[in-house]
Enzyme design. Structure first.
Site, mmCIF file in Angstrom:
data_model
loop_
_atom_site.group_PDB
_atom_site.id
_atom_site.type_symbol
_atom_site.label_atom_id
_atom_site.label_comp_id
_atom_site.label_asym_id
_atom_site.label_seq_id
_atom_site.Cartn_x
_atom_site.Cartn_y
_atom_site.Cartn_z
ATOM 1 N N HIS A 122 37.297 62.762 22.789
ATOM 2 C CA HIS A 122 38.567 63.502 22.686
ATOM 3 C C HIS A 122 39.783 62.574 22.556
ATOM 4 O O HIS A 122 40.898 63.050 22.343
ATOM 5 C CB HIS A 122 38.772 64.424 23.889
HETATM 6 ZN ZN LIG Z 1 31.741 67.439 26.449
#
Ligand SMILES: [Zn+2]
Length: 303
Positions: A122
């Protein structure tokens, strides 16, 4: 019997967090214990060095790299990351990035290797997010390409969350191909699409998941013929995971990992595994689940 593939680990992969923090940090040390106990690292682990600011800046904006390395991340970014970005967490992020690069280099030499951390998918160019500070896989892919060790890489991201940060960091390089299969309704709400994204419905079970993989993975490997595969083997597709929405069993994760490992091996393509996400309050069960991908590599390595 050959020795199993090299595994990269550093005690600094496990940082101190405030008591009761929701991120299961203890899984890293526990995973290392399990790998040793199961004979998967008979000569011990390979220790990485912390990634330099220059290396980190291959995938991230220098301004963000400087903020993190100076332990001076703005509050809003720290909130987005969801971890206190202090000395220990910064060191951990730099070691994990160095560790994935080292493991990828070892995979090019040995066929398989893994790091018992990494998969911080992320983290975007300009910011960390979702428990991820630096995008270790994007950094390693860029570094190996720059060094002339690879021309093309395929990222197979089977963490239950979409690999938005990796897509962002690698958007400028079509030779570093990102494939993410994830629970469509899960975090992140706003996906940053990569080269191939498969959004899965909630509660998908082992057989349906494996059918999806069989449909995608062999064809991708044949079509792209990459010099290296990065495998994010996140275990959060498991039915007991707190943050997953899928319904895989331990056996389903084992079948998944064997499929990826076997298909790359059949084609003589090196594979580096990183552990990705896994969020269960039962740290022993969680760490044991993260060991599955290392077992899969060792089994195929010896076959
Ligand atoms: Zn994850």
């Amino acid at each position: 019997m050959n020795s199993p593939p090299p595994i990269v680990f550093h005690p600094g992969y496990q940082a101190e967090l405030p008591e009761g923090h929701r991120f299961p940090m203890r899984k890293y040390g526990r995973l290392a214990e399990i790998l040793l106990r199961r004979g998967l690292a008979p000569s011990g682990f390979v220790e990485p060095e912390a990634a330099s600011a220059e290396l980190l800046a291959l995938a991230h904006d220098s301004a963000y790299v400087d903020q993190v390395c100076n332990v001076a991340v703005p509050r809003d970014i720290e909130r987005r990351i969801g971890l206190p970005v202090d000395d220990g967490v910064v060191r951990r992020a730099r070691l994990a990035a160095g560790g994935t690069l080292l493991a990828a280099t070892l995979a090019l030499d040995h066929g398989f290797a893994g790091s018992a951390a990494g998969g911080s998918h992320h983290a975007q160019r300009a910011t960390g997010a979702g428990f991820c500070v630096f995008n270790d896989v994007a950094i390693a892919a860029k570094a190996l390409k720059r060094r002339g060790r690879i021309k093309r890489a395929l990222i197979i991201d089977l963490d239950v969350h979409q690999g938005d940060g990796t897509a962002d960091c690698l958007a400028d390089d079509p030779d570093l191909f990102t494939f993410s299969a994830h629970a469509e309704k899960n975090y992140p709400a706003r996906k940053i699409l990569g080269d191939l994204d498969i959004g899965l419905q909630d509660e998908l079970d082992d057989d349906a998941y494996l059918a999806m993989l069989r449909e995608q993975v062999p064809g991708l490997l044949d079509r792209l013929d990459p010099d290296l595969v990065f495998f994010n083997a996140g275990v959060d597709p498991h039915r007991d995971d707190k943050l997953g929405r899928l319904a895989l069993s331990d056996e389903g994760l084992r079948r998944r990992d064997r499929l990826v490992v076997h298909e790359t091996r059949r084609r003589g393509i090196p594979l580096v595994a990183v552990i990705g996400g896994g969020y269960s309050t039962d740290v022993d069960a969680l760490a044991a689940r993260h060991a599955i991908v290392f077992e899969a590599m060792a089994a195929v390595h010896n076959s």
